[in-house]
Design a protein around this motif. Structure first.
Motif, PDB file in Angstrom:
ATOM      1  N   ALA A   1      -6.077   9.270  53.138  1.00 36.68           N
ATOM      2  CA  ALA A   1      -6.915   8.122  53.510  1.00 36.68           C
ATOM      3  C   ALA A   1      -7.793   8.481  54.709  1.00 36.68           C
ATOM      4  O   ALA A   1      -8.969   8.113  54.762  1.00 36.68           O
ATOM      5  CB  ALA A   1      -6.046   6.908  53.815  1.00 36.68           C
ATOM      6  N   LYS A   2      -7.218   9.216  55.651  1.00 40.45           N
ATOM      7  CA  LYS A   2      -7.975   9.636  56.839  1.00 40.45           C
ATOM      8  C   LYS A   2      -9.121  10.555  56.422  1.00 40.45           C
ATOM      9  O   LYS A   2     -10.233  10.446  56.922  1.00 40.45           O
ATOM     10  CB  LYS A   2      -7.049  10.334  57.830  1.00 40.45           C
ATOM     11  CG  LYS A   2      -7.749  10.720  59.115  1.00 40.45           C
ATOM     12  CD  LYS A   2      -6.804  11.375  60.101  1.00 40.45           C
ATOM     13  CE  LYS A   2      -7.552  11.724  61.375  1.00 40.45           C
ATOM     14  NZ  LYS A   2      -6.799  12.578  62.252  1.00 40.45           N
ATOM     15  N   LYS A   3      -8.839  11.467  55.475  1.00 38.33           N
ATOM     16  CA  LYS A   3      -9.890  12.366  54.981  1.00 38.33           C
ATOM     17  C   LYS A   3     -11.038  11.548  54.383  1.00 38.33           C
ATOM     18  O   LYS A   3     -12.210  11.870  54.587  1.00 38.33           O
ATOM     19  CB  LYS A   3      -9.340  13.296  53.888  1.00 38.33           C
ATOM     20  CG  LYS A   3      -8.529  14.453  54.403  1.00 38.33           C
ATOM     21  CD  LYS A   3      -8.100  15.311  53.222  1.00 38.33           C
ATOM     22  CE  LYS A   3      -7.022  16.297  53.583  1.00 38.33           C
ATOM     23  NZ  LYS A   3      -6.480  16.977  52.396  1.00 38.33           N
ATOM     24  N   ARG A   4     -10.694  10.501  53.635  1.00 38.36           N
ATOM     25  CA  ARG A   4     -11.728   9.668  53.002  1.00 38.36           C
ATOM     26  C   ARG A   4     -12.584   8.970  54.060  1.00 38.36           C
ATOM     27  O   ARG A   4     -13.800   8.910  53.943  1.00 38.36           O
ATOM     28  CB  ARG A   4     -11.119   8.594  52.081  1.00 38.36           C
ATOM     29  CG  ARG A   4     -10.265   9.091  50.939  1.00 38.36           C
ATOM     30  CD  ARG A   4     -11.011  10.039  50.019  1.00 38.36           C
ATOM     31  NE  ARG A   4     -10.309  10.351  48.799  1.00 38.36           N
ATOM     32  CZ  ARG A   4      -9.243  11.118  48.695  1.00 38.36           C
ATOM     33  NH1 ARG A   4      -8.688  11.640  49.744  1.00 38.36           N
ATOM     34  NH2 ARG A   4      -8.706  11.370  47.515  1.00 38.36           N
ATOM     35  N   ARG A   5     -11.923   8.434  55.109  1.00 34.49           N
ATOM     36  CA  ARG A   5     -12.668   7.756  56.185  1.00 34.49           C
ATOM     37  C   ARG A   5     -13.615   8.731  56.872  1.00 34.49           C
ATOM     38  O   ARG A   5     -14.782   8.407  57.103  1.00 34.49           O
ATOM     39  CB  ARG A   5     -11.704   7.185  57.231  1.00 34.49           C
ATOM     40  CG  ARG A   5     -11.217   5.796  56.931  1.00 34.49           C
ATOM     41  CD  ARG A   5     -10.567   5.159  58.138  1.00 34.49           C
ATOM     42  NE  ARG A   5      -9.481   5.959  58.694  1.00 34.49           N
ATOM     43  CZ  ARG A   5      -8.241   5.974  58.213  1.00 34.49           C
ATOM     44  NH1 ARG A   5      -7.933   5.237  57.163  1.00 34.49           N
ATOM     45  NH2 ARG A   5      -7.309   6.721  58.770  1.00 34.49           N
ATOM     46  N   GLU A   6     -13.101   9.925  57.185  1.00 26.09           N
ATOM     47  CA  GLU A   6     -13.937  10.917  57.867  1.00 26.09           C
ATOM     48  C   GLU A   6     -15.096  11.370  56.977  1.00 26.09           C
ATOM     49  O   GLU A   6     -16.215  11.542  57.452  1.00 26.09           O
ATOM     50  CB  GLU A   6     -13.091  12.114  58.306  1.00 26.09           C
ATOM     51  CG  GLU A   6     -12.142  11.761  59.445  1.00 26.09           C
ATOM     52  CD  GLU A   6     -11.112  12.846  59.741  1.00 26.09           C
ATOM     53  OE1 GLU A   6     -11.010  13.829  58.970  1.00 26.09           O
ATOM     54  OE2 GLU A   6     -10.404  12.698  60.743  1.00 26.09           O
ATOM     55  N   ALA A   7     -14.821  11.545  55.694  1.00 29.28           N
ATOM     56  CA  ALA A   7     -15.878  11.957  54.758  1.00 29.28           C
ATOM     57  C   ALA A   7     -16.926  10.857  54.628  1.00 29.28           C
ATOM     58  O   ALA A   7     -18.133  11.135  54.601  1.00 29.28           O
ATOM     59  CB  ALA A   7     -15.284  12.284  53.392  1.00 29.28           C
TER      60      ALA A   7
END
Length: 156
Positions: free
Chosen positions: A61-67
Motif C-alpha cells: 500500500a505504501k508503494k502505491r501511495r509513493e508511486a
C-alpha cells in the motif's frame, strides 16, 4: 475453521476475476505475488502468519501511495489515479489508521513513560519510539509516528 488473511485474499481474487473487476484482480494478484515472494525468501519456504501478511500488504500500500505521488508530480494523472485506486483496494485489508489525535495521545503517553525512565529531550527519540511502535503497529506509518514524537519532544 478460521480463514487466514492470505486465504481471504485468494477468495477475493477469485471473486474479482468472476466479476471481471480488472483493477481489483490485478492488485490482489500483485499482492499475493509479494506474499509468495516473502514466503520463499530465505533458506526455506514457510507460511506467513496474518501479522506478516499484514506487513506485506502495508508495504504494498505504501508503494502505491509513493508511486501515485510520483506520477502526480510527473504530470501523469491517469497512472496516479490507478495507483491511488490500487492503494484503496489494499486499504480494505489493513486495520483502520489512527487519527492524528489518537496518535498524539499515544505518543504523549510514551513520552511520559520515557521521561519516567530518565530519557528526556530530543535524545529520548529512540526510547519513545520503542514504546510507541508496538502500540501503533499497522495503524500509523513510521514517518507519521516519528514526526509526532519529534514534535512532542521539541516541546510542540
Amino acid at each position: 475453521m478460521t480463514t487466514t488473511l492470505k486465504s481471504k485474499l485468494h477468495d477475493d481474487l477469485n471473486a474479482a476475476i468472476k466479476e471481471r473487476d480488472e483493477l481489483r484482480s490485478s492488485t490482489l494478484r500483485l499482492t499475493l505475488a509479494a506474499i509468495t515472494k516473502e514466503e520463499v525468501a530465505g533458506k526455506e519456504k514457510r507460511e506467513l502468519s496474518d501479522d506478516e501478511v499484514l506487513k506485506v500488504i502495508t508495504r504494498e500500500a505504501k508503494k502505491r501511495r509513493e508511486a501515485a505521488d510520483a506520477f502526480a508530480l510527473g504530470g501523469r494523472a491517469e497512472q496516479a489515479e490507478r495507483e491511488k485506486a490500487e492503494g484503496e483496494v489494499l486499504a480494505e485489508y489493513l486495520p483502520k489508521q489512527l487519527s492524528d489525535d489518537e496518535l498524539n495521545a499515544i505518543v504523549a503517553q510514551a513520552v511520559e513513560e520515557a521521561k519516567a525512565s530518565g530519557a528526556e529531550g530530543p535524545r529520548a527519540m529512540g526510547a519513545v519510539m520503542k514504546i510507541v511502535n508496538p502500540k501503533v503497529a499497522g495503524q500509523a506509518e513510521g514517518g507519521r509516528v516519528a514526526a509526532a514524537v519529534k514534535k512532542l519532544l521539541q516541546g510542540g
